[in-house]
Design a protein around this motif. Sequence first.
Motif, mmCIF file in Angstrom:
data_model
loop_
_atom_site.group_PDB
_atom_site.id
_atom_site.type_symbol
_atom_site.label_atom_id
_atom_site.label_comp_id
_atom_site.label_asym_id
_atom_site.label_seq_id
_atom_site.Cartn_x
_atom_site.Cartn_y
_atom_site.Cartn_z
ATOM 1 N N GLU A 63 0.830 -1.208 0.000
ATOM 2 C CA GLU A 63 0.000 0.000 0.000
ATOM 3 C C GLU A 63 0.863 1.256 0.000
ATOM 4 O O GLU A 63 0.608 2.209 -0.746
ATOM 5 N N ARG A 64 1.896 1.269 0.828
ATOM 6 C CA ARG A 64 2.766 2.447 0.913
ATOM 7 C C ARG A 64 3.568 2.644 -0.371
ATOM 8 O O ARG A 64 3.729 3.776 -0.845
ATOM 9 N N HIS A 65 4.082 1.549 -0.919
ATOM 10 C CA HIS A 65 4.900 1.631 -2.133
ATOM 11 C C HIS A 65 4.066 2.118 -3.315
ATOM 12 O O HIS A 65 4.478 3.041 -4.038
ATOM 13 N N VAL A 66 2.900 1.523 -3.501
ATOM 14 C CA VAL A 66 2.040 1.894 -4.633
ATOM 15 C C VAL A 66 1.594 3.345 -4.501
ATOM 16 O O VAL A 66 1.613 4.105 -5.473
ATOM 17 N N ALA A 67 1.213 3.751 -3.298
ATOM 18 C CA ALA A 67 0.766 5.140 -3.085
ATOM 19 C C ALA A 67 1.894 6.123 -3.382
ATOM 20 O O ALA A 67 1.666 7.181 -4.001
ATOM 21 N N ALA A 68 3.115 5.789 -2.947
ATOM 22 C CA ALA A 68 4.249 6.690 -3.182
ATOM 23 C C ALA A 68 4.553 6.826 -4.670
ATOM 24 O O ALA A 68 4.804 7.939 -5.168
ATOM 25 N N LEU A 69 4.502 5.719 -5.400
ATOM 26 C CA LEU A 69 4.796 5.783 -6.831
ATOM 27 C C LEU A 69 3.673 6.459 -7.608
ATOM 28 O O LEU A 69 3.937 7.173 -8.585
ATOM 29 N N GLU A 70 2.443 6.250 -7.192
ATOM 30 C CA GLU A 70 1.330 6.953 -7.848
ATOM 31 C C GLU A 70 1.461 8.452 -7.648
ATOM 32 O O GLU A 70 1.220 9.240 -8.572
ATOM 33 N N ALA A 71 1.845 8.870 -6.443
ATOM 34 C CA ALA A 71 2.056 10.295 -6.175
ATOM 35 C C ALA A 71 3.200 10.841 -7.023
ATOM 36 O O ALA A 71 3.118 11.956 -7.572
ATOM 37 N N LEU A 72 4.272 10.053 -7.150
ATOM 38 C CA LEU A 72 5.410 10.468 -7.978
ATOM 39 C C LEU A 72 4.977 10.685 -9.421
ATOM 40 O O LEU A 72 5.335 11.689 -10.048
ATOM 41 N N ARG A 126 2.084 -6.703 -6.759
ATOM 42 C CA ARG A 126 1.583 -5.313 -6.794
ATOM 43 C C ARG A 126 2.740 -4.333 -6.732
ATOM 44 O O ARG A 126 2.762 -3.320 -7.448
ATOM 45 N N ILE A 127 3.697 -4.611 -5.864
ATOM 46 C CA ILE A 127 4.853 -3.729 -5.712
ATOM 47 C C ILE A 127 5.661 -3.686 -7.003
ATOM 48 O O ILE A 127 6.030 -2.613 -7.496
ATOM 49 N N SER A 128 5.927 -4.844 -7.564
ATOM 50 C CA SER A 128 6.724 -4.906 -8.795
ATOM 51 C C SER A 128 6.010 -4.236 -9.960
ATOM 52 O O SER A 128 6.626 -3.487 -10.734
ATOM 53 N N ARG A 129 4.703 -4.503 -10.096
ATOM 54 C CA ARG A 129 3.962 -3.876 -11.202
ATOM 55 C C ARG A 129 3.965 -2.358 -11.090
ATOM 56 O O ARG A 129 4.084 -1.651 -12.102
ATOM 57 N N ALA A 130 3.836 -1.842 -9.872
ATOM 58 C CA ALA A 130 3.867 -0.390 -9.688
ATOM 59 C C ALA A 130 5.221 0.176 -10.080
ATOM 60 O O ALA A 130 5.314 1.249 -10.693
ATOM 61 N N LEU A 154 14.947 -3.736 -14.861
ATOM 62 C CA LEU A 154 15.419 -2.632 -14.029
ATOM 63 C C LEU A 154 14.999 -2.847 -12.574
ATOM 64 O O LEU A 154 15.804 -2.684 -11.646
ATOM 65 N N ASP A 155 13.752 -3.222 -12.357
ATOM 66 C CA ASP A 155 13.242 -3.451 -11.009
ATOM 67 C C ASP A 155 14.004 -4.583 -10.324
ATOM 68 O O ASP A 155 14.431 -4.462 -9.174
ATOM 69 N N ALA A 156 14.185 -5.695 -11.062
ATOM 70 C CA ALA A 156 14.910 -6.835 -10.496
ATOM 71 C C ALA A 156 16.365 -6.470 -10.212
ATOM 72 O O ALA A 156 16.943 -6.893 -9.196
ATOM 73 N N GLY A 157 16.962 -5.684 -11.108
ATOM 74 C CA GLY A 157 18.344 -5.266 -10.912
ATOM 75 C C GLY A 157 18.513 -4.380 -9.694
ATOM 76 O O GLY A 157 19.481 -4.520 -8.932
ATOM 77 N N MET A 158 17.575 -3.466 -9.493
ATOM 78 C CA MET A 158 17.611 -2.596 -8.316
ATOM 79 C C MET A 158 17.557 -3.421 -7.035
ATOM 80 O O MET A 158 18.319 -3.197 -6.091
ATOM 81 N N LEU A 159 16.640 -4.376 -7.005
ATOM 82 C CA LEU A 159 16.514 -5.225 -5.815
ATOM 83 C C LEU A 159 17.771 -6.050 -5.594
ATOM 84 O O LEU A 159 18.250 -6.186 -4.461
ATOM 85 N N GLY A 160 18.318 -6.603 -6.683
ATOM 86 C CA GLY A 160 19.514 -7.424 -6.565
ATOM 87 C C GLY A 160 20.711 -6.640 -6.066
ATOM 88 O O GLY A 160 21.464 -7.113 -5.195
ATOM 89 N N VAL A 161 20.900 -5.441 -6.586
ATOM 90 C CA VAL A 161 22.014 -4.604 -6.147
ATOM 91 C C VAL A 161 21.842 -4.221 -4.683
ATOM 92 O O VAL A 161 22.792 -4.273 -3.891
ATOM 93 N N ALA A 162 20.611 -3.839 -4.311
ATOM 94 C CA ALA A 162 20.352 -3.451 -2.924
ATOM 95 C C ALA A 162 20.603 -4.619 -1.977
ATOM 96 O O ALA A 162 21.206 -4.452 -0.907
#
Length: 208
Positions: A63-72, A126-130, A154-162
């Motif tokens: 919920e927090r992740h999707v809301a933050a990206l929608e706002a962005l 949901r997080i990944s799709r957002a 890109l999403d998978a790479g970000m998670l992997g690096v983190a």
Amino acid sequence: MTQRGNRRELLADAAIEVLARDGGRGLTHRAIDREARVPEGTTKNYYPTRNALFEAIAHYLAERHVAALEALCTQIPDDIGPDDVTALYAAMLQRMSGNARAQFLALFELHLEGVRNPEVRGLLGRISRASVDTAVQLHSAVGRRISRRGAGLLDAGMLGVALSALSLPPELVDDLGLGDADGVGRALLSLAARRDHGALEVLSDWAG
């Protein structure tokens, strides 16, 4: 927000801290009660099982992740440029190992749980799709095209690096350049945008 809503948020924040610090095995009702400083039995009253705990954390983070990206996405400035997008992803990488460290450690634990728990897996989706939708929209805003597959990479790479930056020995992180948020961000963005061709060249340029 109602008092009950406040209590659920308090417990969710405490559960994230416990999961990040102690891992899945340490995620117990009593540990969350202690972290939240609430009477013993409070967490169990809201979330009777361990599955319910994992699902509540996943739902809260989603919920927090999707809301933050929608706002962005609703606040993308008209004059945004490619360098701004690169800076944004570099900042995300820095947050993963900085002030949002607990949330991302909890997220990695949820990915392990998602292997066995379909409900958690769906919420992680949901997080990944957002994240994918946001990457596509940001690239479009600067006049660049990225496919959904590229955005997924890109999403998978970000998670992997983190994950690597948080779990590997610091000296190895430095040696591999994984702490260079700007450089890694540029490499991941370039690789994602050129998913169908030139990927090896992009990696070689960054590694060199």
